[in-house]
Design a protein around this motif. Structure first.
Motif, PDB file in Angstrom:
ATOM      1  N   ASP A  42       0.826  -1.211   0.000  1.00 27.11           N
ATOM      2  CA  ASP A  42       0.000   0.000   0.000  1.00 27.11           C
ATOM      3  C   ASP A  42       0.858   1.258   0.000  1.00 27.11           C
ATOM      4  O   ASP A  42       0.543   2.242  -0.682  1.00 27.11           O
ATOM      5  CB  ASP A  42      -0.924   0.015   1.227  1.00 27.11           C
ATOM      6  CG  ASP A  42      -2.250  -0.676   0.973  1.00 27.11           C
ATOM      7  OD1 ASP A  42      -2.343  -1.454   0.001  1.00 27.11           O
ATOM      8  OD2 ASP A  42      -3.196  -0.450   1.760  1.00 27.11           O
ATOM      9  N   GLY A  43       1.937   1.231   0.760  1.00 27.04           N
ATOM     10  CA  GLY A  43       2.820   2.391   0.814  1.00 27.04           C
ATOM     11  C   GLY A  43       3.487   2.659  -0.512  1.00 27.04           C
ATOM     12  O   GLY A  43       3.528   3.804  -0.980  1.00 27.04           O
ATOM     13  N   ARG A  44       4.022   1.602  -1.127  1.00 27.19           N
ATOM     14  CA  ARG A  44       4.683   1.767  -2.429  1.00 27.19           C
ATOM     15  C   ARG A  44       3.711   2.330  -3.461  1.00 27.19           C
ATOM     16  O   ARG A  44       4.065   3.240  -4.220  1.00 27.19           O
ATOM     17  CB  ARG A  44       5.223   0.419  -2.923  1.00 27.19           C
ATOM     18  CG  ARG A  44       6.371  -0.136  -2.104  1.00 27.19           C
ATOM     19  CD  ARG A  44       7.089  -1.245  -2.855  1.00 27.19           C
ATOM     20  NE  ARG A  44       6.179  -2.328  -3.263  1.00 27.19           N
ATOM     21  CZ  ARG A  44       5.900  -3.387  -2.508  1.00 27.19           C
ATOM     22  NH1 ARG A  44       6.439  -3.508  -1.308  1.00 27.19           N
ATOM     23  NH2 ARG A  44       5.086  -4.330  -2.947  1.00 27.19           N
ATOM     24  N   GLU A  45       2.514   1.793  -3.484  1.00 29.76           N
ATOM     25  CA  GLU A  45       1.554   2.205  -4.508  1.00 29.76           C
ATOM     26  C   GLU A  45       1.018   3.617  -4.274  1.00 29.76           C
ATOM     27  O   GLU A  45       0.574   4.278  -5.224  1.00 29.76           O
ATOM     28  CB  GLU A  45       0.402   1.206  -4.558  1.00 29.76           C
ATOM     29  CG  GLU A  45       0.822  -0.182  -5.041  1.00 29.76           C
ATOM     30  CD  GLU A  45      -0.322  -1.177  -5.059  1.00 29.76           C
ATOM     31  OE1 GLU A  45      -1.401  -0.839  -4.508  1.00 29.76           O
ATOM     32  OE2 GLU A  45      -0.137  -2.288  -5.599  1.00 29.76           O
ATOM     33  N   ALA A  46       1.059   4.083  -3.029  1.00 26.06           N
ATOM     34  CA  ALA A  46       0.509   5.404  -2.718  1.00 26.06           C
ATOM     35  C   ALA A  46       1.498   6.543  -2.949  1.00 26.06           C
ATOM     36  O   ALA A  46       1.084   7.699  -3.047  1.00 26.06           O
ATOM     37  CB  ALA A  46       0.040   5.439  -1.259  1.00 26.06           C
ATOM     38  N   ILE A  47       2.785   6.221  -3.036  1.00 25.79           N
ATOM     39  CA  ILE A  47       3.803   7.269  -3.163  1.00 25.79           C
ATOM     40  C   ILE A  47       3.532   8.236  -4.309  1.00 25.79           C
ATOM     41  O   ILE A  47       3.575   9.460  -4.120  1.00 25.79           O
ATOM     42  CB  ILE A  47       5.209   6.654  -3.297  1.00 25.79           C
ATOM     43  CG1 ILE A  47       5.617   5.960  -1.999  1.00 25.79           C
ATOM     44  CG2 ILE A  47       6.239   7.715  -3.677  1.00 25.79           C
ATOM     45  CD1 ILE A  47       5.754   6.874  -0.819  1.00 25.79           C
ATOM     46  N   PRO A  48       3.265   7.758  -5.535  1.00 34.54           N
ATOM     47  CA  PRO A  48       3.036   8.719  -6.630  1.00 34.54           C
ATOM     48  C   PRO A  48       1.896   9.691  -6.338  1.00 34.54           C
ATOM     49  O   PRO A  48       2.015  10.896  -6.621  1.00 34.54           O
ATOM     50  CB  PRO A  48       2.716   7.810  -7.825  1.00 34.54           C
ATOM     51  CG  PRO A  48       3.403   6.517  -7.504  1.00 34.54           C
ATOM     52  CD  PRO A  48       3.252   6.358  -6.016  1.00 34.54           C
ATOM     53  N   GLU A  49       0.805   9.189  -5.779  1.00 41.88           N
ATOM     54  CA  GLU A  49      -0.321  10.065  -5.467  1.00 41.88           C
ATOM     55  C   GLU A  49       0.027  11.043  -4.354  1.00 41.88           C
ATOM     56  O   GLU A  49      -0.314  12.238  -4.430  1.00 41.88           O
ATOM     57  CB  GLU A  49      -1.537   9.231  -5.050  1.00 41.88           C
ATOM     58  CG  GLU A  49      -2.770  10.075  -4.709  1.00 41.88           C
ATOM     59  CD  GLU A  49      -3.986   9.241  -4.349  1.00 41.88           C
ATOM     60  OE1 GLU A  49      -5.019   9.835  -3.987  1.00 41.88           O
ATOM     61  OE2 GLU A  49      -3.898   8.002  -4.422  1.00 41.88           O
ATOM     62  N   LEU A  50       0.712  10.577  -3.325  1.00 38.61           N
ATOM     63  CA  LEU A  50       1.078  11.462  -2.220  1.00 38.61           C
ATOM     64  C   LEU A  50       2.006  12.575  -2.684  1.00 38.61           C
ATOM     65  O   LEU A  50       1.915  13.715  -2.214  1.00 38.61           O
ATOM     66  CB  LEU A  50       1.734  10.652  -1.101  1.00 38.61           C
ATOM     67  CG  LEU A  50       0.833   9.671  -0.348  1.00 38.61           C
ATOM     68  CD1 LEU A  50       1.639   8.850   0.639  1.00 38.61           C
ATOM     69  CD2 LEU A  50      -0.298  10.417   0.371  1.00 38.61           C
ATOM     70  N   LYS A  51       2.903  12.268  -3.609  1.00 38.26           N
ATOM     71  CA  LYS A  51       3.828  13.278  -4.112  1.00 38.26           C
ATOM     72  C   LYS A  51       3.104  14.431  -4.805  1.00 38.26           C
ATOM     73  O   LYS A  51       3.587  15.569  -4.796  1.00 38.26           O
ATOM     74  CB  LYS A  51       4.818  12.642  -5.094  1.00 38.26           C
ATOM     75  CG  LYS A  51       5.930  11.838  -4.451  1.00 38.26           C
ATOM     76  CD  LYS A  51       6.894  11.312  -5.515  1.00 38.26           C
ATOM     77  CE  LYS A  51       8.088  10.626  -4.904  1.00 38.26           C
ATOM     78  NZ  LYS A  51       9.028  10.122  -5.943  1.00 38.26           N
ATOM     79  N   THR A  52       1.955  14.156  -5.397  1.00 35.62           N
ATOM     80  CA  THR A  52       1.212  15.204  -6.092  1.00 35.62           C
ATOM     81  C   THR A  52       0.527  16.163  -5.124  1.00 35.62           C
ATOM     82  O   THR A  52       0.121  17.262  -5.527  1.00 35.62           O
ATOM     83  CB  THR A  52       0.136  14.607  -7.011  1.00 35.62           C
ATOM     84  OG1 THR A  52      -0.898  14.003  -6.207  1.00 35.62           O
ATOM     85  CG2 THR A  52       0.733  13.569  -7.960  1.00 35.62           C
ATOM     86  N   LEU A  53       0.365  15.743  -3.874  1.00 36.30           N
ATOM     87  CA  LEU A  53      -0.343  16.519  -2.850  1.00 36.30           C
ATOM     88  C   LEU A  53      -1.795  16.779  -3.219  1.00 36.30           C
ATOM     89  O   LEU A  53      -2.423  17.714  -2.707  1.00 36.30           O
ATOM     90  CB  LEU A  53       0.374  17.849  -2.577  1.00 36.30           C
ATOM     91  CG  LEU A  53       1.839  17.763  -2.136  1.00 36.30           C
ATOM     92  CD1 LEU A  53       2.411  19.170  -1.970  1.00 36.30           C
ATOM     93  CD2 LEU A  53       1.976  16.979  -0.843  1.00 36.30           C
ATOM     94  N   ALA A  54      -2.336  15.936  -4.082  1.00 34.73           N
ATOM     95  CA  ALA A  54      -3.733  16.114  -4.488  1.00 34.73           C
ATOM     96  C   ALA A  54      -4.678  16.030  -3.295  1.00 34.73           C
ATOM     97  O   ALA A  54      -5.708  16.721  -3.247  1.00 34.73           O
ATOM     98  CB  ALA A  54      -4.111  15.057  -5.531  1.00 34.73           C
ATOM     99  N   PHE A  55      -4.334  15.225  -2.320  1.00 32.87           N
ATOM    100  CA  PHE A  55      -5.213  15.074  -1.155  1.00 32.87           C
ATOM    101  C   PHE A  55      -5.359  16.387  -0.387  1.00 32.87           C
ATOM    102  O   PHE A  55      -6.396  16.636   0.244  1.00 32.87           O
ATOM    103  CB  PHE A  55      -4.688  13.963  -0.231  1.00 32.87           C
ATOM    104  CG  PHE A  55      -3.472  14.322   0.580  1.00 32.87           C
ATOM    105  CD1 PHE A  55      -3.596  14.778   1.882  1.00 32.87           C
ATOM    106  CD2 PHE A  55      -2.201  14.204   0.028  1.00 32.87           C
ATOM    107  CE1 PHE A  55      -2.480  15.114   2.626  1.00 32.87           C
ATOM    108  CE2 PHE A  55      -1.075  14.527   0.769  1.00 32.87           C
ATOM    109  CZ  PHE A  55      -1.208  14.986   2.078  1.00 32.87           C
ATOM    110  N   LEU A  56      -4.325  17.244  -0.441  1.00 32.51           N
ATOM    111  CA  LEU A  56      -4.423  18.541   0.217  1.00 32.51           C
ATOM    112  C   LEU A  56      -5.416  19.448  -0.496  1.00 32.51           C
ATOM    113  O   LEU A  56      -6.206  20.141   0.148  1.00 32.51           O
ATOM    114  CB  LEU A  56      -3.051  19.215   0.266  1.00 32.51           C
ATOM    115  CG  LEU A  56      -2.049  18.694   1.298  1.00 32.51           C
ATOM    116  CD1 LEU A  56      -0.708  19.397   1.135  1.00 32.51           C
ATOM    117  CD2 LEU A  56      -2.570  18.876   2.706  1.00 32.51           C
ATOM    118  N   LYS A  57      -5.358  19.425  -1.793  1.00 28.98           N
ATOM    119  CA  LYS A  57      -6.291  20.243  -2.567  1.00 28.98           C
ATOM    120  C   LYS A  57      -7.729  19.772  -2.364  1.00 28.98           C
ATOM    121  O   LYS A  57      -8.675  20.565  -2.411  1.00 28.98           O
ATOM    122  CB  LYS A  57      -5.929  20.200  -4.054  1.00 28.98           C
ATOM    123  CG  LYS A  57      -4.516  20.683  -4.359  1.00 28.98           C
ATOM    124  CD  LYS A  57      -4.204  20.553  -5.835  1.00 28.98           C
ATOM    125  CE  LYS A  57      -2.786  20.996  -6.164  1.00 28.98           C
ATOM    126  NZ  LYS A  57      -1.763  20.062  -5.642  1.00 28.98           N
TER     127      LYS A  57
END
Length: 200
Positions: A42-57
């Protein structure tokens, strides 16, 4: 190294994104330092999304659940550093330190001011929820803070306990359910269980 609170606050006068109130003194832990092969899936797969900071927006929360030594805190700090680089306001606290600060604020009759300050923080990182239990009064303080940020700002939480065990931390099923209802709504929840890198 990650700057201490005083140094970082001064630096924020010229770089708003460096309002990085990490009360820890360790080497920087950016994404580039993550050992991808050692992270749970789960951590490996989430890295690309977390890097975008889309969750903050999107004002979403991120919750990392897993046993000790699987990279939860490292990932959370890496996201915090990335957010600071993009001029988001970020605060890091252990769960115990955060609750202790609120208890002191209540004693000094400044709890409402304290919580109001956190409404302006784009990303609050709460580390190690589950290592220390809270009495009902302390749990209610944490609930107040999380409720104040609900769907307006993002929070990252790391915990060694699965959701079904959070009642062991807060000692009240109704309050635990209310906390979980708010922090898990639309949240990105990562299963970080795996072999501890400390044992490798």
């Amino acid at each position: 190294m990650i700057k201490n609170a005083a140094t970082t606050k001064a630096a924020s006068n010229t770089s708003p994104g460096l309002l990085l109130l990490f009360y820890i003194t360790i080497g920087t832990l950016p994404f580039e330092d993550l050992l991808m092969d050692d992270l749970p899936q789960d951590g490996r797969e989430a890295i690309p999304e977390l890097k975008t900071l889309a969750f903050l927006k999107e004002r979403r929360n991120v919750i990392l659940i897993g046993n000790s030594g699987t990279g939860k805190t490292h990932m959370a700090i890496a996201v915090g550093i990335r957010a600071c680089e993009e001029n988001y306001r970020v605060i890091f606290r252990s769960a115990a330190a955060l609750v202790n600060e609120m208890i002191e604020a209540r004693k000094d009759n400044r709890l409402s001011i304290y919580i109001k300050q956190f409404k302006k923080i784009d990303l609050l990182i709460i580390d190690e929820l589950g290592y220390v239990t809270f009495d009902l009064a302390a749990a209610e303080l944490l609930f107040q803070l999380l409720a104040a940020r609900y769907e307006t700002m993002s929070t990252i939480i790391t915990s060694n306990l699965g959701f079904s065990d959070w009642v062991k931390v807060f000692h009240d099923r109704t309050l635990t359910a209310a906390i979980l209802d708010r922090i898990t709504h639309h949240a990105l929840i990562l299963n970080m269980n795996g072999e501890s890198f400390r044992r490798k």
